[in-house]
Write an enzyme that holds these catalytic residues in place. Structure first.
Site, PDB file in Angstrom:
ATOM      1  N   GLU A 265      -7.069 -20.789   9.632  1.00  0.00           N
ATOM      2  CA  GLU A 265      -7.198 -19.907   8.319  1.00  0.00           C
ATOM      3  C   GLU A 265      -8.505 -20.050   8.005  1.00  0.00           C
ATOM      4  O   GLU A 265      -9.380 -19.512   7.400  1.00  0.00           O
ATOM      5  CB  GLU A 265      -6.383 -20.775   6.464  1.00  0.00           C
ATOM      6  CG  GLU A 265      -5.214 -20.653   6.793  1.00  0.00           C
ATOM      7  CD  GLU A 265      -5.143 -19.034   6.295  1.00  0.00           C
ATOM      8  OE1 GLU A 265      -5.663 -18.686   5.557  1.00  0.00           O
ATOM      9  OE2 GLU A 265      -3.997 -18.282   7.011  1.00  0.00           O
TER      10      GLU A 265
ATOM     11  N   HIS B 107      -9.963 -11.113   5.533  1.00  0.00           N
ATOM     12  CA  HIS B 107      -9.052 -12.147   6.334  1.00  0.00           C
ATOM     13  C   HIS B 107      -8.096 -11.958   7.360  1.00  0.00           C
ATOM     14  O   HIS B 107      -8.195 -12.406   8.015  1.00  0.00           O
ATOM     15  CB  HIS B 107      -8.923 -13.022   4.614  1.00  0.00           C
ATOM     16  CG  HIS B 107      -7.979 -14.117   5.447  1.00  0.00           C
ATOM     17  ND1 HIS B 107      -8.810 -15.790   5.181  1.00  0.00           N
ATOM     18  CD2 HIS B 107      -6.853 -14.750   5.315  1.00  0.00           C
ATOM     19  CE1 HIS B 107      -7.635 -16.477   6.136  1.00  0.00           C
ATOM     20  NE2 HIS B 107      -6.719 -15.976   5.870  1.00  0.00           N
ATOM     21  N   GLU B 108      -6.962 -10.668   6.579  1.00  0.00           N
ATOM     22  CA  GLU B 108      -5.940 -11.208   7.568  1.00  0.00           C
ATOM     23  C   GLU B 108      -6.457  -9.960   8.623  1.00  0.00           C
ATOM     24  O   GLU B 108      -5.778 -10.208   9.680  1.00  0.00           O
ATOM     25  CB  GLU B 108      -4.921  -9.878   6.440  1.00  0.00           C
ATOM     26  CG  GLU B 108      -4.206 -10.659   5.400  1.00  0.00           C
ATOM     27  CD  GLU B 108      -4.000 -12.096   5.811  1.00  0.00           C
ATOM     28  OE1 GLU B 108      -3.394 -11.932   6.881  1.00  0.00           O
ATOM     29  OE2 GLU B 108      -4.076 -12.985   5.126  1.00  0.00           O
TER      30      GLU B 108
ATOM     31  N   HIS C 169      -7.327 -12.470  11.610  1.00  0.00           N
ATOM     32  CA  HIS C 169      -6.450 -13.103  12.197  1.00  0.00           C
ATOM     33  C   HIS C 169      -5.832 -11.721  12.694  1.00  0.00           C
ATOM     34  O   HIS C 169      -5.930 -12.731  14.018  1.00  0.00           O
ATOM     35  CB  HIS C 169      -5.243 -13.360  10.982  1.00  0.00           C
ATOM     36  CG  HIS C 169      -5.492 -14.218  10.070  1.00  0.00           C
ATOM     37  ND1 HIS C 169      -5.480 -15.503  10.731  1.00  0.00           N
ATOM     38  CD2 HIS C 169      -4.982 -14.610   8.749  1.00  0.00           C
ATOM     39  CE1 HIS C 169      -5.453 -16.500   9.757  1.00  0.00           C
ATOM     40  NE2 HIS C 169      -4.950 -15.792   8.756  1.00  0.00           N
TER      41      HIS C 169
END
Length: 328
Positions: free
Chosen positions: A202, A131-132, A135
């Site tokens: 998100e 997930h990071e 980003h």
């Protein structure tokens, strides 16, 4: 290109809001001062904000020698994401959480907490890291960092106007009432922009992170655990710098349940529902394997091993054990 345009529009909107506050507080001279501060804020946000964020969150860098298994997992997932392996940082807090920063993929950094490694399974840690990395790949880190920097600067300018803006009514076009309105409205407007950007990004990072890890339900499980534990565990660094809360994968601020308008993150239930739909689209079950089994080996999701990893504790040559194993 789309993310570049989105960031440019966001910066332009925040700069306009910043200059509007400057005009209300100090007229034409206030606009010039606000413009100068906005230019400095943009420069800091682009070049130095990542280092400032990491320092303010008390994140310490860990190298491959001190955390080889964790680094190997991040390197493998970064290769899957087709980005350079980011620097890895550790936050000494029992609250399970993580965030990413950096102005572009070549200068990315991922920070995970010791609580994340302690409470989550290896698959779940890999899903959070993915997930990071999403980003970083999408350059959300630049957008979110600049937004946080601007939000803080707008609040500072509004407070400055409260103390000094009403002293010279000739330079203040709306008088004391205008200053009061700016002090109240401007920070709220900046916060709303900040929160709206965070919530949108998100959802996208959840989707792209699931594609990187190939295990969307592991992220759903991680979010469930994080939401249950984080709300009962204080993250001291985040509490001292609440303007950076939106950078974490889950709101790190304890005891603050606000409605959807003021939420820094989407509701966990909505994120999990999206991840469940993604798992169905990908044909992935709760163990991270595709169903029905496919003969093509390229479609097989690698499994984390069951060996243990070790991450060095702060101010010591000792190591603390986290999780049950690395992504291998």
């Amino acid at each position: 290109m789309l993310n570049f345009l989105r960031t440019s529009v966001l910066v332009a909107a925040l700069t306009a809001l910043f200059m509007a506050v400057g005009y209300i507080v100090g007229g034409q001279s206030g606009v010039l001062i606000a413009l100068a501060i906005a230019a400095a804020t943009n420069a800091i946000g682009y070049w130095k904000a990542d280092k400032l964020v990491l320092r303010m969150q008390n994140a310490r860098e860990v190298d491959p020698q001190s955390a080889p298994d964790l680094h190997a997992m991040v390197a493998d997932l970064s290769q899957r994401a087709d980005i350079p392996t980011p620097k890895l940082y550790l936050i000494d807090t029992d609250q399970p959480n993580a965030f990413a920063t950096g102005r572009d993929p070549e200068h990315g950094a991922v920070a995970v907490s010791t609580g994340l490694l302690r409470y989550l399974e290896p698959r779940e840690v890999a899903a959070v890291v993915s997930h990071e990395l999403a980003h970083i790949k999408n350059r959300d880190t630049l957008t979110m960092t600049i937004t946080a920097t601007f939000a803080g600067a707008i609040s500072m300018l509004a407070q400055f106007g409260m103390f000094f803006g009403s002293r010279n009514s000739r330079d203040n076009p709306l008088g004391p009432i205008g200053v009061l309105i700016a002090v109240i409205v401007a920070p709220i407007a900046a916060a709303l922009v900040q929160m709206a950007v965070s919530r949108t990004r998100e959802y996208e990072a959840d989707r792209h992170g699931a594609a990187i890890s190939g295990d969307p339900l592991a992220l759903a499980s991680a979010l469930t655990k994080i939401s249950q534990i984080a709300s009962q565990t204080v993250n001291v660094s985040a509490e001292r710098n609440p303007g950076q809360a939106h950078m974490y994968i889950f709101n790190p601020l304890s005891g603050q349940r606000m409605d959807n308008l003021f939420a820094t993150h989407p509701a966990v239930e909505n994120r999990i529902a999206q991840l469940q739909r993604i798992a169905e689209e990908m044909g992935v079950d709760r163990t991270g394997r595709r169903t029905p089994p496919l003969s093509d080996a390229a479609n097989t999701v690698p499994r984390p091993s069951e060996s243990s990893w070790r991450v060095p504790s702060a101010g010591s040559n000792e190591s603390v054990r986290g999780g049950r194993g690395p992504w291998g």
